[in-house]
Design an enzyme around this catalytic site. Structure first.
Site, PDB file in Angstrom:
ATOM      1  CG  ASN A  45      -0.430  -0.122   2.498  1.00 31.61           C
ATOM      2  OD1 ASN A  45       0.634  -0.760   2.875  1.00 31.61           O
ATOM      3  ND2 ASN A  45      -1.261   0.426   3.315  1.00 31.61           N
ATOM      4  CD  GLU A  47      -1.586   4.745   4.523  1.00 33.36           C
ATOM      5  OE1 GLU A  47      -1.117   5.631   5.357  1.00 33.36           O
ATOM      6  OE2 GLU A  47      -2.239   3.773   4.885  1.00 33.36           O
ATOM      7  CG  ASN A  48      -1.152  11.532  -1.726  1.00 36.33           C
ATOM      8  OD1 ASN A  48      -1.729  12.557  -1.462  1.00 36.33           O
ATOM      9  ND2 ASN A  48      -0.157  11.434  -2.565  1.00 36.33           N
ATOM     10  CB  CYS A  56      -5.501  -1.437  -1.305  1.00 34.92           C
ATOM     11  SG  CYS A  56      -6.632  -0.757  -0.544  1.00 34.92           S
ATOM     12  CD  GLU A  58      -5.775  -5.769  -0.908  1.00 42.05           C
ATOM     13  OE1 GLU A  58      -4.872  -4.843  -0.907  1.00 42.05           O
ATOM     14  OE2 GLU A  58      -6.508  -6.372   0.037  1.00 42.05           O
ATOM     15  CB  CYS A  98     -10.742  -2.520   0.924  1.00 38.29           C
ATOM     16  SG  CYS A  98     -10.491  -1.948  -0.768  1.00 38.29           S
ATOM     17  CB  CYS A 101      -9.040  -4.579  -3.346  1.00 40.02           C
ATOM     18  SG  CYS A 101      -7.772  -3.302  -3.192  1.00 40.02           S
TER      19      CYS A 101
HETATM   20  N1  THU Z   1      -5.348  -1.395   2.673  1.00 42.34           N
HETATM   21  C1  THU Z   1      -4.596  -2.393   1.802  1.00 42.34           C
HETATM   22  O1  THU Z   1      -3.662  -1.983   1.119  1.00 42.34           O
HETATM   23  N2  THU Z   1      -5.245  -3.476   1.661  1.00 42.34           N
HETATM   24  C2  THU Z   1      -6.450  -3.960   2.137  1.00 42.34           C
HETATM   25  O2  THU Z   1      -6.797  -4.987   2.110  1.00 42.34           O
HETATM   26  C3  THU Z   1      -6.841  -3.047   3.432  1.00 42.34           C
HETATM   27  C4  THU Z   1      -6.354  -1.687   3.440  1.00 42.34           C
HETATM   28  C5  THU Z   1      -4.430  -0.136   3.169  1.00 42.34           C
HETATM   29  C6  THU Z   1      -5.214   1.088   2.391  1.00 42.34           C
HETATM   30  C7  THU Z   1      -4.465   2.041   3.769  1.00 42.34           C
HETATM   31  O3  THU Z   1      -3.462   2.311   3.105  1.00 42.34           O
HETATM   32  C8  THU Z   1      -4.533   1.240   4.761  1.00 42.34           C
HETATM   33  O4  THU Z   1      -4.419   0.061   4.551  1.00 42.34           O
HETATM   34  C9  THU Z   1      -5.594   1.275   5.984  1.00 42.34           C
HETATM   35  O5  THU Z   1      -6.819   1.452   5.320  1.00 42.34           O
END
Ligand code: THU
Length: 144
Positions: A45, A47-48, A56, A58, A98, A101
């Site tokens: 993942n 983020e920003n 994410c 995935e 999520c 995804c």
């Molecule tokens: N996130 C994922 O990368 N995959 C998941 O299956 C659940 C959530 C990330 C998004 C965000 O960067 C952090 O987890 C918290 O939601």
């Protein structure tokens, strides 16, 4: 296809999780995607500062595979770890993809696509896409 090296997929997800960029949530996620041809693509993942812009693990892994011309997939391992004390986030649960995804997976993967949610190499849970995304929306019946 349920005969594949699950340990290799889990190891790849745990390894790429080290590269996750998650300073805002403190939730570090790694994903490893297995193609029908036996290749593994990984993603973490990212983020920003503008929170919704983040992506994410995935979808990062899928984007890498799709960009390399891959279109058929067997399984994905997802692994998440909380690295702050945010009480809203569990560090103990198996990390599930999520909703966004799951929709993304639906475009390229069939009902039998396996999602391995791993806490470690030995401790994991497997679900099929069918059970995680019943009644999925698809234009034209999707790719598969
Ligand atoms: N996130 C994922 O990368 N995959 C998941 O299956 C659940 C959530 C990330 C998004 C965000 O960067 C952090 O987890 C918290 O939601």
């Amino acid at each position: 296809m349920s005969e594949y090296d699950k340990t290799a997929l889990i190891k790849a997800a745990l390894e790429v999780r080290k590269n996750a960029y998650a300073p805002y949530s403190g939730f570090y996620v790694g994903a490893a995607l297995l193609t029908e041809g036996g290749k593994i693509f990984t993603g973490a993942n990212a983020e920003n500062s503008s929170f919704p812009v983040g992506v994410c693990a995935e979808r990062s892994a899928f984007a890498a595979a799709i960009s390399s011309g891959e279109r058929k997939f067997v399984a994905m391992c997802v692994t998440g770890e909380r690295q702050n004390n945010n009480p809203l986030m569990s560090s103990n649960d198996y990390c599930m993809p999520c909703g966004m995804c799951r929709q993304f997976m639906t475009e390229f993967c069939g009902k039998e696509f396996e999602i391995i949610s791993a806490r470690s190499e030995e401790d994991y849970q497997i679900n099929t896409l069918d059970t995680l995304m019943p009644g999925a929306f698809l234009l034209f019946g999707g790719f598969t």
